[in-house]
Design a protein around this motif. Sequence first.
Motif, PDB file in Angstrom:
ATOM      1  N   ALA A   1       0.881  -1.065   0.019  1.00  9.00           N
ATOM      2  CA  ALA A   1       0.046   0.171  -0.015  1.00  9.00           C
ATOM      3  C   ALA A   1       0.920   1.240   0.053  1.00  9.00           C
ATOM      4  CB  ALA A   1      -0.961   0.027   0.899  1.00  9.00           C
ATOM      5  N   ALA A   2       1.989   1.446   0.736  1.00  8.77           N
ATOM      6  CA  ALA A   2       2.855   2.247   0.856  1.00  8.77           C
ATOM      7  C   ALA A   2       3.466   2.566  -0.577  1.00  8.77           C
ATOM      8  CB  ALA A   2       4.161   2.361   1.800  1.00  8.77           C
ATOM      9  N   GLY A   3       3.801   1.636  -1.217  1.00 12.69           N
ATOM     10  CA  GLY A   3       4.400   1.752  -2.645  1.00 12.69           C
ATOM     11  C   GLY A   3       3.381   2.233  -3.747  1.00 12.69           C
ATOM     12  N   GLU A   4       2.058   1.914  -3.513  1.00 10.20           N
ATOM     13  CA  GLU A   4       1.141   2.389  -4.262  1.00 10.20           C
ATOM     14  C   GLU A   4       0.693   4.036  -3.817  1.00 10.20           C
ATOM     15  OE1 GLU A   4      -2.294  -0.158  -3.685  1.00 10.20           O
ATOM     16  OE2 GLU A   4      -1.196  -1.689  -4.681  1.00 10.20           O
ATOM     17  N   GLU A   5       0.801   4.171  -2.724  1.00 10.19           N
ATOM     18  CA  GLU A   5       0.700   5.804  -2.322  1.00 10.19           C
ATOM     19  C   GLU A   5       1.836   6.622  -2.340  1.00 10.19           C
ATOM     20  OE1 GLU A   5      -1.851   8.424   0.458  1.00 10.19           O
ATOM     21  OE2 GLU A   5      -1.983   6.517  -0.456  1.00 10.19           O
ATOM     22  N   PHE A   6       3.166   6.298  -2.341  1.00 10.73           N
ATOM     23  CA  PHE A   6       4.282   7.009  -2.734  1.00 10.73           C
ATOM     24  C   PHE A   6       4.092   7.084  -4.333  1.00 10.73           C
ATOM     25  CE2 PHE A   6       6.431   5.034   0.957  1.00 10.73           C
ATOM     26  CZ  PHE A   6       6.049   5.955   1.858  1.00 10.73           C
ATOM     27  N   ARG A   7       3.854   6.098  -5.159  1.00  5.34           N
ATOM     28  CA  ARG A   7       3.849   6.219  -6.576  1.00  5.34           C
ATOM     29  C   ARG A   7       2.600   7.196  -7.004  1.00  5.34           C
ATOM     30  NH1 ARG A   7       6.228   6.015 -11.509  1.00  5.34           N
ATOM     31  NH2 ARG A   7       4.887   5.196 -13.164  1.00  5.34           N
TER      32      ARG A   7
END
Length: 223
Positions: free
Chosen positions: A13-19
């Motif tokens: 989820a963090a990867g998606e949010e940062f992206r």
Amino acid sequence: MPRKNRWADLVAAAGEEFREHGYDNATLEGIGARVGILKGSVYNYVGSKEELLLAVVEGPARALLDELELLSRDHTSSVAVRLRELIRIQVRVFADHYPAAFVYLQHVGRARTPAFAFFDDMDRRYTAAVETLLAEGARTGELSLPASPRIATRAVVGMLDWMQHWFTPRGADADRELADQLFAMVLGGLLAGGGVRGLSGALPSTSTGPAAAPAPARRPRGG
């Protein structure tokens, strides 16, 4: 029943949010919401947003470095074959760790805390491996570089890094085809580059500004 560990979900989820929002605009609330937990529960796993960034980018970074070390042990294949494999590896890591790999490219360069020292070392090793490969090709005559191995390396790495702006995984076969298309473009330049450079002196010079309009012919006086 023990509570389910949400660590893997949280990192994804963090990867998606940062992206999607960029590191600066991403929030722990938003990351938690993606996995259905509150911000306070996120702190059960990490102490800061930077720790989550580290967790997101560590996977693709280590995967790429491991693959690169395996490739460096190949002393029998041609430079072209190893370069093709390097580009295939890069695209595969981008796909397998999407979007985390692109979060790495976008944000880790700005993170200069000691926790990110590993990534600086990885970048140096990756760039050095590409440069060593291109230099070998130039030395053996397999490649005809348009510039020094150092500059050619930065052009190749820059092209691959730019994929962060347009690449979306489409499946193993399509991604491999894309990697080979990129390889074909790179190899074409590295094979023909020296010849093009030799022709540069014979090419007409171009002006950096608009061409000057010819002066109008003067009519003779008294005619």
